[in-house]
Design an enzyme around this catalytic site. Sequence first.
Site, mmCIF file in Angstrom:
data_model
loop_
_atom_site.group_PDB
_atom_site.id
_atom_site.type_symbol
_atom_site.label_atom_id
_atom_site.label_comp_id
_atom_site.label_asym_id
_atom_site.label_seq_id
_atom_site.Cartn_x
_atom_site.Cartn_y
_atom_site.Cartn_z
ATOM 1 N N TRP A 116 0.819 -1.212 0.000
ATOM 2 C CA TRP A 116 0.000 0.000 0.000
ATOM 3 C C TRP A 116 0.859 1.271 0.000
ATOM 4 C CZ3 TRP A 116 -3.814 -2.044 4.353
ATOM 5 C CH2 TRP A 116 -4.479 -3.173 3.834
ATOM 6 N N HIS A 140 13.163 -2.203 -2.560
ATOM 7 C CA HIS A 140 12.233 -1.690 -3.571
ATOM 8 C C HIS A 140 12.887 -0.555 -4.359
ATOM 9 C CE1 HIS A 140 8.740 0.052 -5.483
ATOM 10 N NE2 HIS A 140 8.111 -1.084 -5.240
ATOM 11 N N GLU A 189 10.934 -6.861 -10.511
ATOM 12 C CA GLU A 189 10.133 -5.664 -10.744
ATOM 13 C C GLU A 189 10.872 -4.713 -11.679
ATOM 14 O OE1 GLU A 189 6.940 -4.988 -7.628
ATOM 15 O OE2 GLU A 189 8.680 -3.868 -7.006
ATOM 16 N N SER A 209 2.669 -3.011 -12.297
ATOM 17 C CA SER A 209 1.351 -2.719 -12.901
ATOM 18 C C SER A 209 0.481 -3.960 -13.104
ATOM 19 C CB SER A 209 1.527 -1.995 -14.241
ATOM 20 O OG SER A 209 2.198 -0.778 -14.052
#
Length: 254
Positions: A12, A96, A168, A216
């Site tokens: 989130w 990340h 990613e 995505s």
Amino acid sequence: MTETEPIIIGTWKMQLGVPESIELAKKIKKGISKKGPEVVVCPSFVSLTRVADVLKKGSISLGAQDCFWEEHGAYTGEVSAHYLKEVGCKYVILGHSERRKHLQETDEMINKKIKTALRVGLTPIVCIGETLEQRQDGDTNSVLIVQASAAFKGVELNVDQQIIIAYEPVWAISPSPHDMQPEQTIETNQVIKQHLLDIFPQSIVKNNIRLIYGGSVDSTDAASFIALENTSGVLVGGASLKSEEFLAIIKSVS
Ligand code: PEP
């Protein structure tokens, strides 16, 4: 766990405050069916305890979006992996690309964080991926190998420990205009998988490490990513912020 057991992870980011996080967690918990993939949600630090209360006695696991590499001490503003364990986290996202970019996180820091998370009993979700420029320069595979090598330098897994690697591509993370087609990840997944086999024993790669995709992903393509040979889950940002869409993703792979 084996490398093929599916997992859906929602992050989130810094998109929801505490009341919104509680609300979303309640809706996901209510909408989830008993059978299906493992589901993890990763709220912001300040929402963790409240979301943990909501998730109690349910099947959804809790994850954090980062932790510090030292376990305790005078490190203003940082969050210890121990605190994450205390509030019920099972997972922690590390490395990340947004942290690499905005907070100058280095491979060395990420490596230290992975070791700390494992030591404390958290499962790291380690993100690796190339930028658009690196891809256009033909450097994708070497970037992935360098990031994975650095991340797992000196990391040894015992049979009770797990790692999740999230491939990613930075250029595919929303709100990017670029989209990754599931088939486009086949080669990169093979490269990552082969590299893992170079680093860890085969049985550990098979039983303790899962490779997932993020960038995505939504309910129209999650199942196609997971159907690929070396992909056993998805890390979902934007599409995990709406309960109906996140539940649709979960349903699509159930
Ligand atoms: C992410 O940032 O890890 C991510 C997968 O985000 P999104 O799904 O929004 O691209």
